[in-house]
Scaffold this active site. Sequence first.
Site, mmCIF file in Angstrom:
data_model
loop_
_atom_site.group_PDB
_atom_site.id
_atom_site.type_symbol
_atom_site.label_atom_id
_atom_site.label_comp_id
_atom_site.label_asym_id
_atom_site.label_seq_id
_atom_site.Cartn_x
_atom_site.Cartn_y
_atom_site.Cartn_z
ATOM 1 N N CYS A 2 -6.971 53.760 -26.647
ATOM 2 C CA CYS A 2 -6.037 53.491 -25.543
ATOM 3 C C CYS A 2 -6.710 53.563 -24.146
ATOM 4 O O CYS A 2 -7.658 54.235 -24.124
ATOM 5 C CB CYS A 2 -4.938 54.592 -25.604
ATOM 6 S SG CYS A 2 -4.130 54.772 -27.130
ATOM 7 N N ARG A 27 -10.143 48.923 -24.698
ATOM 8 C CA ARG A 27 -10.047 49.905 -25.443
ATOM 9 C C ARG A 27 -8.762 50.078 -26.571
ATOM 10 O O ARG A 27 -8.407 50.707 -27.156
ATOM 11 C CB ARG A 27 -9.394 50.927 -24.569
ATOM 12 C CG ARG A 27 -10.510 51.231 -23.501
ATOM 13 C CD ARG A 27 -10.024 52.274 -22.312
ATOM 14 N NE ARG A 27 -10.090 53.620 -23.105
ATOM 15 C CZ ARG A 27 -11.274 54.457 -23.372
ATOM 16 N NH1 ARG A 27 -12.250 54.149 -22.956
ATOM 17 N NH2 ARG A 27 -11.039 55.522 -24.033
ATOM 18 N N TRP A 74 -4.048 51.467 -28.536
ATOM 19 C CA TRP A 74 -4.681 51.601 -30.014
ATOM 20 C C TRP A 74 -3.949 52.262 -30.985
ATOM 21 O O TRP A 74 -3.826 53.268 -30.686
ATOM 22 C CB TRP A 74 -6.147 51.439 -29.916
ATOM 23 C CG TRP A 74 -6.819 51.016 -31.077
ATOM 24 C CD1 TRP A 74 -7.116 49.862 -31.270
ATOM 25 C CD2 TRP A 74 -7.179 51.945 -32.267
ATOM 26 N NE1 TRP A 74 -7.988 49.604 -32.733
ATOM 27 C CE2 TRP A 74 -7.797 51.102 -33.106
ATOM 28 C CE3 TRP A 74 -7.017 53.359 -32.514
ATOM 29 C CZ2 TRP A 74 -8.329 51.608 -34.325
ATOM 30 C CZ3 TRP A 74 -7.616 53.445 -33.768
ATOM 31 C CH2 TRP A 74 -8.108 53.044 -34.519
ATOM 32 N N ASN A 100 -4.015 59.057 -24.197
ATOM 33 C CA ASN A 100 -5.095 58.418 -24.962
ATOM 34 C C ASN A 100 -5.734 59.654 -25.810
ATOM 35 O O ASN A 100 -6.199 60.619 -25.254
ATOM 36 C CB ASN A 100 -6.226 57.932 -24.087
ATOM 37 C CG ASN A 100 -7.348 57.525 -24.630
ATOM 38 O OD1 ASN A 100 -8.385 57.637 -24.194
ATOM 39 N ND2 ASN A 100 -7.561 57.303 -26.023
ATOM 40 N N GLY A 101 -5.422 59.590 -27.235
ATOM 41 C CA GLY A 101 -6.171 60.807 -27.932
ATOM 42 C C GLY A 101 -5.005 60.933 -29.095
ATOM 43 O O GLY A 101 -4.164 60.212 -29.477
ATOM 44 N N GLU A 486 -26.773 44.591 -38.683
ATOM 45 C CA GLU A 486 -26.158 44.286 -37.433
ATOM 46 C C GLU A 486 -25.558 42.869 -37.256
ATOM 47 O O GLU A 486 -24.498 42.737 -36.813
ATOM 48 C CB GLU A 486 -27.105 44.641 -36.245
ATOM 49 C CG GLU A 486 -26.547 44.184 -34.905
ATOM 50 C CD GLU A 486 -25.140 45.260 -34.501
ATOM 51 O OE1 GLU A 486 -24.885 45.993 -35.171
ATOM 52 O OE2 GLU A 486 -24.644 44.579 -33.377
ATOM 53 N N LYS A 490 -21.660 41.867 -36.751
ATOM 54 C CA LYS A 490 -21.246 41.010 -35.862
ATOM 55 C C LYS A 490 -20.332 40.075 -36.058
ATOM 56 O O LYS A 490 -19.208 39.686 -35.684
ATOM 57 C CB LYS A 490 -22.394 40.243 -35.131
ATOM 58 C CG LYS A 490 -23.540 41.111 -33.951
ATOM 59 C CD LYS A 490 -22.457 41.639 -32.772
ATOM 60 C CE LYS A 490 -21.947 42.896 -33.151
ATOM 61 N NZ LYS A 490 -22.128 44.249 -32.916
ATOM 62 N N GLU A 493 -17.020 41.647 -37.741
ATOM 63 C CA GLU A 493 -16.217 42.077 -36.698
ATOM 64 C C GLU A 493 -15.475 40.677 -35.958
ATOM 65 O O GLU A 493 -13.920 40.972 -35.684
ATOM 66 C CB GLU A 493 -17.248 42.462 -35.269
ATOM 67 C CG GLU A 493 -17.288 44.159 -35.698
ATOM 68 C CD GLU A 493 -17.987 44.530 -34.479
ATOM 69 O OE1 GLU A 493 -18.035 45.644 -34.325
ATOM 70 O OE2 GLU A 493 -19.329 43.978 -33.950
ATOM 71 N N HIS A 509 -30.802 43.590 -57.100
ATOM 72 C CA HIS A 509 -30.042 44.702 -57.825
ATOM 73 C C HIS A 509 -28.172 44.573 -57.428
ATOM 74 O O HIS A 509 -27.942 45.608 -57.418
ATOM 75 C CB HIS A 509 -30.488 46.200 -57.223
ATOM 76 C CG HIS A 509 -32.020 46.259 -57.639
ATOM 77 N ND1 HIS A 509 -32.272 46.670 -58.884
ATOM 78 C CD2 HIS A 509 -32.994 46.276 -56.556
ATOM 79 C CE1 HIS A 509 -33.730 46.693 -58.670
ATOM 80 N NE2 HIS A 509 -34.155 46.355 -57.107
ATOM 81 N N LYS A 608 -13.239 48.922 -28.381
ATOM 82 C CA LYS A 608 -14.594 49.292 -27.938
ATOM 83 C C LYS A 608 -14.938 50.711 -28.051
ATOM 84 O O LYS A 608 -16.023 51.100 -28.426
ATOM 85 C CB LYS A 608 -14.741 48.588 -26.814
ATOM 86 C CG LYS A 608 -16.257 48.742 -26.463
ATOM 87 C CD LYS A 608 -16.845 47.563 -25.575
ATOM 88 C CE LYS A 608 -18.127 47.505 -25.562
ATOM 89 N NZ LYS A 608 -18.852 46.982 -26.780
HETATM 90 C C1 G6P Z 1 -16.632 50.860 -32.198
HETATM 91 C C2 G6P Z 1 -17.201 49.384 -31.382
HETATM 92 C C3 G6P Z 1 -18.731 49.377 -31.859
HETATM 93 C C4 G6P Z 1 -19.424 50.447 -31.593
HETATM 94 C C5 G6P Z 1 -18.951 51.686 -31.955
HETATM 95 C C6 G6P Z 1 -19.921 52.980 -31.594
HETATM 96 O O1 G6P Z 1 -16.493 50.382 -33.294
HETATM 97 O O2 G6P Z 1 -16.373 48.430 -31.726
HETATM 98 O O3 G6P Z 1 -19.246 48.074 -31.145
HETATM 99 O O4 G6P Z 1 -20.636 50.036 -31.966
HETATM 100 O O5 G6P Z 1 -17.791 52.115 -31.869
HETATM 101 O O6 G6P Z 1 -19.444 53.096 -30.259
HETATM 102 P P1 G6P Z 1 -20.531 53.869 -29.140
HETATM 103 O O7 G6P Z 1 -19.832 53.588 -28.003
HETATM 104 O O8 G6P Z 1 -20.600 55.187 -29.777
HETATM 105 O O9 G6P Z 1 -21.747 53.096 -29.283
#
Ligand code: G6P
Length: 613
Positions: A2, A27, A74, A100-101, A486, A490, A493, A509, A608
């Site tokens: 949020c 957020r 969120w 937020n929380g 990674e 990507k 996501e 395996h 994010k």
């Molecule tokens: C969320 C974001 C990712 C990020 C992760 C960790 O899942 O969508 O992009 O890598 O959190 O976030 P941080 O801010 O701790 O790197």
Amino acid sequence: MCGIVGYIGKQQAYPILIKGLQRLEYRGYDSAGIALIHDGKLNVYKAKGKVADLVQFASQKDISGNIGIAHTRWATHGEPNLVNAHPHYSQSEELAIIHNGIIENYALLKEGLIKEGYTFHSETDTEVLVQLIEYVKKSNGVDLTSAVQLALNQVIGAYAICVIEKSFPDVIVAARKGSPLVVGIGIDEFFLASDATPIVEYTDQVVYVGDEEIVTLQRGKSIEIKTIANVQKTPEIKKLEMTISQLEKGGYPHFMIKEIFEQPKTLSDSMRGRVSIDEKSIKLSGFIDNKEKFLNAKRIIITACGTSWHAGLIGKYAFEEFARIPVEVEYSSEFRYRNPVINEQDLVIPISQSGETADTLAAVELAKSKGAFIFGICNVVGASIPRMTHSGCYTHAGPEIGVASTKAFTAQVTVLLMLALLIGKEKGTITNAFYEKCVEELANIPNKIKRILEQNETISQFAKTFTYAQNFIYLGRGYNFPVALEGALKLKEISYIHAEGYPAAEMKHGPIALISQEMPVVVIATKAGMYEKVVSNIQEIKARKGKIISIVTEGDVVVKNLSDYSISIPDTEECFVPLLAAIPLQLMAYHIAVVKGCNVDQPRNLAKSVTVE
Ligand code: G6P
């Protein structure tokens, strides 16, 4: 997660709050809402969906007022619908809150309030909090700040909240514990937000609200801060180092592609003042100030989530290779709850773009309580994690808005590599000649990334071929294994295509059973790093008719000829390959998602900054 915004001052609050919400939409974007006080009324408007939906809804309403609070959600407690959207009124509709929380003991508090005659409309923990504040306020006959303080003493959980009161249109009360909150100080006006992005265009004077602090922002008065335990605090006003242009798309269709293209610059920024070609050296002040901690560390524990965890895994390869220190890379969410063995000789490195991820924050708290030395690697200046660590190093990638992390990842890897080389050099576990060669090469990386970015058009063309795919496999070995993870992250996501990253040799395996002519397999097969072994793995895929997309070193013909599509990257030292190999994978994920019509900057269900566990 949020996002929260607040404004009190001489201007109309609505446009400031809406613009602020748009900046914070990364957020969360399940619903949005706003509360404004005007003419003795406390108006609350909400919409399911995005901030744009709220704007449309509010276009028919009275949006006047120079005090207000706003929220982009969120969902945690309660599905993302209109009733659960913030702001929430108290019973008498005298108060409105945004939050937020997560309030962990909300059920117990709610039970008590129901017994006192309070009724609830939503399923949220937030509504419980605003009712509790009202109840405390009425039963103790106190002002809003004291009511917030007394109420928060009963609350277990994490929060950043802002509360306004209909009969007192000159005050906003805000508080935080665990979730971020920044106050902007203008002339006769205050701004409040989850991060500084909604504030930057109005003032560069900010106060980062500390944990368990309550802030009172009153028209015509200075900011007042006290703790939940009722201790007065002197506000520490800091200057913001952020510009508006960093927060805009600058002609690109999405933030993600802008941020991918920014990487030559962001990597240079990460190295600025740290990597010196003339002196052939790396300087990190956090290292210099705590040299003994690094040199005497018996073990390094890296703790992170998501993309930052992948960067951490690359860090492990580098620390073990160059500094000869054993490294464990932990998911913060597991680490914090499994009673890990940590002691004073451990060096703990939390990695976080946002510096607010709840699990990483808790992992830091735990490691700190066990006496470990904490060295943070974060992007957002002044965030909670860097404030909690003993020392650290900012990545200086600038604000990252796209939910899928790109430039923050390569900046994290850059910082980790600098640190590993530096420890290795100081410990004498790498030769001076190798160290100097690496310093020189590190400085070349931004230009090499530019050359890869020139292939954007080619990648966008062949990406179209793969929109049919339901699954992808990504393979790499050594330093390229985390890059494969990674790359897969990507893709899933932002394009919602299932993708798995694997160490190339592990493929036999299990995942090899999935390979057919329908299955695209992305293989990072660069010259530096077990090339021949990876070529054999490619042969195994080819024999089963898998579609091969390879990342190869410029000039390679062997893998190129075995591949259906291939992208060349410049040659470099093995440890630096991830900085280059990550780029085409980011571009490929981006273009596949765009062709599929996905919202690349705000993928469904993601946020994010994950400030809930
Ligand atoms: C969320 C974001 C990712 C990020 C992760 C960790 O899942 O969508 O992009 O890598 O959190 O976030 P941080 O801010 O701790 O790197």
